[in-house]
Design a protein around this motif. Sequence first.
Motif: not given
Length: 490
Positions: A275-276, A287-289, A308-311, A322-326
Amino acid sequence: MWRKSPLQRGFNQPSIVEQPGLASLRQRSAYQIMAQRKKSMMEKKKSDFVLPKLLKSIHSLYPAKIKQKDTDPRIKMLQLERIKELTESLASSVEQEQIYAAQALGCLRITDEFVLSALHNALQVCRSQPVRYEVTRTLVLFGCLDAAMVKELIRHLKKGSPTQRKDLLTALAVALHAWAAVPESKVTAPAETGPRGSCSAFSKCQARQPQYEMKHNQHHCSSFLSQGSVVGAQSRLIGTLEQLAASQDHTDDSVLSAATCLVYLDASNPAALEVLLRCLTQENMKKKMQALLMLVKHVMVVSTDIIQAVIDQLRHSPVYKHRADAANLLSTIGLESIQQEGLEEEVFQLLVEKLHQEPFLVVRQTVAMTAAALQMKGRIWDIVEKQLKEKSEVSRRQAVVSLGVLGLRNKHVFFTLLEMLEVDSSPAVRIQVIRAFCTLGMNNNHVLKTLMLKEQTDGALARECVKALKILQKLPSARRGLEHQISQLS
């Protein structure tokens, strides 16, 4: 000439003997009275409007003094009385009062023994399904997962509405997250070895309750089971969560919530991982975050797709948090893993861009900390300090913005910025230098004297100096030494 008396003329007719202009004078006085009344009403409204602002400003100036009122014995007594009223309402004959009491206790997060006992008693006695659902949700939020509670939880997860299912899974995730945050050294209960040798959430729940802000006593729920019973309850709950995670409805929020709870219970669960990983291909950035946070911080899986998803989150997410979490996730992944996937240069270029392109200061500061954690700060300093000497106004301004969060390496850079504040040809660059000094807290005498001189001029630069001086002069004077500030920043 004979004239009629006022009684003969009538009261509604103008008097002949009145002086000219007397009626208009009376009319003006009436207007003045109405204007005064309107003015007084406006002043009253204005005073009512100013009061909340005054209280807010007092709270910002003296937060510690206002916070001390919470420890007032009278307030404590009122809180205890309110909790007692809510626990008594759980036994009310009115269903709505029971529902409200269960919801209120869940919001207050008070886990005293008599509160838990009242909730358990309500669950045993009450037959109303809405009441049983609210009580179950509150107990799950408190971390009470004994055999009876798990059975009740599973029943609501299977038969409840989608909204109820989502709320229950959210409450379960909150409790499990609190247990996962407990250091293993503080867990005194027998540890059940998980897939990575760590304590499971069910074994941690015997040792410690989740920590909440509003809580009178720290205690252990008396209804926690022995280790053997916990294993049985855990296996039944995992089976139910796996069924929910296997749903083909990808738009159902319960699927991701069930996978999140599964990760806390079993970090290597295949259904949860599927799922993740599937969430990484969806367009829903939220959801992606959430999936990325679980994969990187709890499952500890690193791959090219995940990095790549984090980028992509750091570059494109519309939510600043979410940008800070990334950016924080890049620190968690580490330089070695990024190098192994061949993404070091892409990450480096993205951090350089975000240091000056990001509109939110908190995100820029997080990016600067990520650059330091990934050992890229030195390279970025070299690039940024060279940009200060470029002819392009845009490049100089971007360099100053970046230094405002990176800090200053040495005195030479500091005096370069001070010189730019004096002689740079671009007003935008000079204003950005002032903001950089303000962000870095540079309140030494060199900066303060320069700002005071610029304050005497006109235009946007003077206004910016006024704002900066108000901020910098409030900082402690002990930090005004240049040597101390340079050592702190570098």
